[in-house]
Design a protein around this motif. Structure first.
Motif, PDB file in Angstrom:
ATOM      1  N   PRO A   3      -3.894 -13.262   6.424  1.00  0.00           N
ATOM      2  CA  PRO A   3      -2.616 -13.746   5.889  1.00  0.00           C
ATOM      3  C   PRO A   3      -2.274 -15.177   6.314  1.00  0.00           C
ATOM      4  N   CYS A  13      -1.405  -7.584   6.993  1.00  0.00           N
ATOM      5  CA  CYS A  13      -0.997  -7.442   5.598  1.00  0.00           C
ATOM      6  C   CYS A  13      -0.933  -5.969   5.230  1.00  0.00           C
ATOM      7  N   LEU A  18       0.940  -7.268   0.274  1.00  0.00           N
ATOM      8  CA  LEU A  18      -0.114  -7.714  -0.625  1.00  0.00           C
ATOM      9  C   LEU A  18       0.364  -7.659  -2.071  1.00  0.00           C
TER      10      LEU A  18
END
Length: 60
Positions: A3, A13, A18
């Motif tokens: 990330p 994440c 996402l």
């Protein structure tokens, strides 16, 4: 891509993060977390939930 490398302030994440990133970057117009998880599973990409806890240094 981690990330932070992708410009996100997060160190990990989750599927919901996402999903939001894919929609925000207009990779997809909309995607459900369930479909996203199917795609990740087919690509053999896994994630781990991060667990944190706090401990006290107080002996009692």
């Amino acid at each position: 891509i981690p990330p932070k490398v992708a410009g996100s302030p997060f160190t990990n994440c989750s599927p919901s993060k996402l999903k939001h990133a894919a929609e925000e970057r207009e990779i997809v117009a909309s995607i459900s977390i369930e479909i996203l998880q199917v795609i990740l599973n087919e690509a053999k990409i896994t994630y781990q939930n991060t667990k944190t806890w706090k401990t006290s240094n107080d002996p009692e």
